[in-house]
Design a protein around this motif. Sequence first.
Motif, PDB file in Angstrom:
ATOM      1  N   GLY A 136       0.825  -1.198   0.000  1.00  0.00           N
ATOM      2  CA  GLY A 136       0.000   0.000   0.000  1.00  0.00           C
ATOM      3  C   GLY A 136       0.861   1.250   0.000  1.00  0.00           C
ATOM      4  N   HIS A 137       0.219   2.394   0.001  1.00  0.00           N
ATOM      5  CA  HIS A 137       0.941   3.666  -0.015  1.00  0.00           C
ATOM      6  C   HIS A 137       0.341   4.600   1.039  1.00  0.00           C
ATOM      7  N   PRO A 138       1.151   5.071   1.961  1.00  0.00           N
ATOM      8  CA  PRO A 138       0.628   5.989   2.990  1.00  0.00           C
ATOM      9  C   PRO A 138       0.245   7.336   2.379  1.00  0.00           C
ATOM     10  N   ASN A 139      -0.833   7.900   2.858  1.00  0.00           N
ATOM     11  CA  ASN A 139      -1.302   9.181   2.339  1.00  0.00           C
ATOM     12  C   ASN A 139      -1.527  10.236   3.423  1.00  0.00           C
ATOM     13  N   LYS A 140      -1.739   9.786   4.661  1.00  0.00           N
ATOM     14  CA  LYS A 140      -2.094  10.734   5.717  1.00  0.00           C
ATOM     15  C   LYS A 140      -0.988  11.747   5.975  1.00  0.00           C
ATOM     16  N   TYR A 141       0.257  11.311   5.813  1.00  0.00           N
ATOM     17  CA  TYR A 141       1.381  12.170   6.172  1.00  0.00           C
ATOM     18  C   TYR A 141       1.498  13.395   5.280  1.00  0.00           C
ATOM     19  N   ARG A 142       0.973  13.340   4.056  1.00  0.00           N
ATOM     20  CA  ARG A 142       1.213  14.408   3.086  1.00  0.00           C
ATOM     21  C   ARG A 142       0.726  15.763   3.591  1.00  0.00           C
ATOM     22  N   ASN A 143      -0.566  15.851   3.874  1.00  0.00           N
ATOM     23  CA  ASN A 143      -1.118  17.136   4.328  1.00  0.00           C
ATOM     24  C   ASN A 143      -0.624  17.504   5.721  1.00  0.00           C
ATOM     25  N   VAL A 144      -0.449  16.489   6.567  1.00  0.00           N
ATOM     26  CA  VAL A 144       0.026  16.763   7.928  1.00  0.00           C
ATOM     27  C   VAL A 144       1.427  17.346   7.901  1.00  0.00           C
ATOM     28  N   PHE A 145       2.316  16.729   7.126  1.00  0.00           N
ATOM     29  CA  PHE A 145       3.687  17.225   7.031  1.00  0.00           C
ATOM     30  C   PHE A 145       3.721  18.605   6.382  1.00  0.00           C
ATOM     31  N   LYS A 146       2.882  18.794   5.375  1.00  0.00           N
ATOM     32  CA  LYS A 146       2.840  20.098   4.709  1.00  0.00           C
ATOM     33  C   LYS A 146       2.436  21.194   5.685  1.00  0.00           C
ATOM     34  N   ASP A 147       1.424  20.925   6.492  1.00  0.00           N
ATOM     35  CA  ASP A 147       0.978  21.915   7.476  1.00  0.00           C
ATOM     36  C   ASP A 147       2.038  22.141   8.558  1.00  0.00           C
ATOM     37  N   CYS A 148       2.691  21.057   8.985  1.00  0.00           N
ATOM     38  CA  CYS A 148       3.722  21.197  10.016  1.00  0.00           C
ATOM     39  C   CYS A 148       4.911  22.000   9.490  1.00  0.00           C
ATOM     40  N   ILE A 149       5.308  21.763   8.250  1.00  0.00           N
ATOM     41  CA  ILE A 149       6.405  22.527   7.661  1.00  0.00           C
ATOM     42  C   ILE A 149       6.034  23.995   7.549  1.00  0.00           C
ATOM     43  N   ARG A 150       4.783  24.256   7.189  1.00  0.00           N
ATOM     44  CA  ARG A 150       4.337  25.642   7.018  1.00  0.00           C
ATOM     45  C   ARG A 150       4.330  26.402   8.345  1.00  0.00           C
ATOM     46  N   HIS A 151       3.975  25.714   9.429  1.00  0.00           N
ATOM     47  CA  HIS A 151       3.754  26.420  10.693  1.00  0.00           C
ATOM     48  C   HIS A 151       4.838  26.192  11.741  1.00  0.00           C
ATOM     49  N   SER A 152       5.773  25.273  11.505  1.00  0.00           N
ATOM     50  CA  SER A 152       6.809  25.020  12.503  1.00  0.00           C
ATOM     51  C   SER A 152       7.950  26.017  12.356  1.00  0.00           C
ATOM     52  N   ASP A 153       8.863  26.009  13.337  1.00  0.00           N
ATOM     53  CA  ASP A 153      10.042  26.856  13.238  1.00  0.00           C
ATOM     54  C   ASP A 153      11.038  26.226  12.266  1.00  0.00           C
ATOM     55  N   PRO A 154      12.052  26.991  11.822  1.00  0.00           N
ATOM     56  CA  PRO A 154      13.013  26.452  10.836  1.00  0.00           C
ATOM     57  C   PRO A 154      13.709  25.188  11.301  1.00  0.00           C
ATOM     58  N   TYR A 155      13.909  25.038  12.597  1.00  0.00           N
ATOM     59  CA  TYR A 155      14.586  23.863  13.146  1.00  0.00           C
ATOM     60  C   TYR A 155      13.828  22.586  12.814  1.00  0.00           C
ATOM     61  N   VAL A 156      12.504  22.626  12.991  1.00  0.00           N
ATOM     62  CA  VAL A 156      11.673  21.453  12.730  1.00  0.00           C
ATOM     63  C   VAL A 156      11.386  21.307  11.236  1.00  0.00           C
ATOM     64  N   SER A 157      11.103  22.419  10.563  1.00  0.00           N
ATOM     65  CA  SER A 157      10.730  22.335   9.148  1.00  0.00           C
ATOM     66  C   SER A 157      11.861  21.787   8.287  1.00  0.00           C
ATOM     67  N   SER A 158      13.116  22.119   8.602  1.00  0.00           N
ATOM     68  CA  SER A 158      14.234  21.591   7.819  1.00  0.00           C
ATOM     69  C   SER A 158      14.340  20.079   7.990  1.00  0.00           C
ATOM     70  N   PHE A 159      14.074  19.590   9.203  1.00  0.00           N
ATOM     71  CA  PHE A 159      14.090  18.155   9.449  1.00  0.00           C
ATOM     72  C   PHE A 159      12.992  17.463   8.646  1.00  0.00           C
ATOM     73  N   LEU A 160      11.786  18.022   8.684  1.00  0.00           N
ATOM     74  CA  LEU A 160      10.666  17.424   7.966  1.00  0.00           C
ATOM     75  C   LEU A 160      10.902  17.433   6.462  1.00  0.00           C
ATOM     76  N   TYR A 161      11.474  18.515   5.964  1.00  0.00           N
ATOM     77  CA  TYR A 161      11.742  18.600   4.530  1.00  0.00           C
ATOM     78  C   TYR A 161      12.705  17.504   4.100  1.00  0.00           C
ATOM     79  N   ASN A 162      13.807  17.344   4.806  1.00  0.00           N
ATOM     80  CA  ASN A 162      14.783  16.318   4.451  1.00  0.00           C
ATOM     81  C   ASN A 162      14.223  14.912   4.650  1.00  0.00           C
ATOM     82  N   TYR A 163      13.364  14.770   5.635  1.00  0.00           N
ATOM     83  CA  TYR A 163      12.689  13.479   5.847  1.00  0.00           C
ATOM     84  C   TYR A 163      11.866  13.115   4.614  1.00  0.00           C
TER      85      TYR A 163
END
Length: 259
Positions: A136-163
Amino acid sequence: MEFFSRLSRNRYFTRTSSMVFGSLEFFAGAFFGFLIVVYLIGMFLVPWVNGGFSWDYLQSVWYRWQGLNVGVLAFMSSIIIYISAKYSAEAQRKREFEASKAFLSDALSELVGFYKKSASQYDSVWNGNYVLIDIGHPNKYRNVFKDCIRHSDPYVSSFLYNYLVDLQVHNARLSDIREYVSSNSVYSSDMLASNLLLLGKLYAATDRLFDIARNESYNLHDSLALQEYMRSYRLMNVDYDKVIVNGNSLRVYVETNMD
């Protein structure tokens, strides 16, 4: 494959940028604060003393310099508005991030299941059992990660982006190996070991993200320890001592090639 090395570079850039802009903001605030102090002394204290503490004299000075006074008052009002807007925006960002994190645990749990199935697919190929597993293919993470990257500080968003970058690499490699399984082609053991290394990183990085979701203290950017890899393989039911790569176990391979 350079997940945490990229994180180290991004962490350096993020911290350097924050230090530079923080220093500029500090010096700008100190400079304008100094000007305001000079203005208050020159427009209030000095005329008040020189005029023999006469209210009429003080008002006459203000009248002669009313253009400057209007400008200073407008400038101070703009500073107050800027500080208020900045505080409001930061408070709003934190609220949005907290709202986004409410769905992070569910998305991470889906990814954990996906990684375990991916490990099962790798294990079947490693043991010569070329059987396609329903991943299967996970889908839930897409919007959640996008929102977290948009609203988190640079420290967290850079980690999520590279993830997400490495997750895309994993998806591509998984699709590739499943094509090999479908065609009963021989798959390189070195590439399979490299895939397992990346999978171990992603699983261990997911464990760190759970700390954010649980509002616990977290450390995202330090390189993974060997124990984190091994714990990830145990949870994915990968027997790292029996997976032999170029005469060595997967444990040795990871220890040699991890960032």
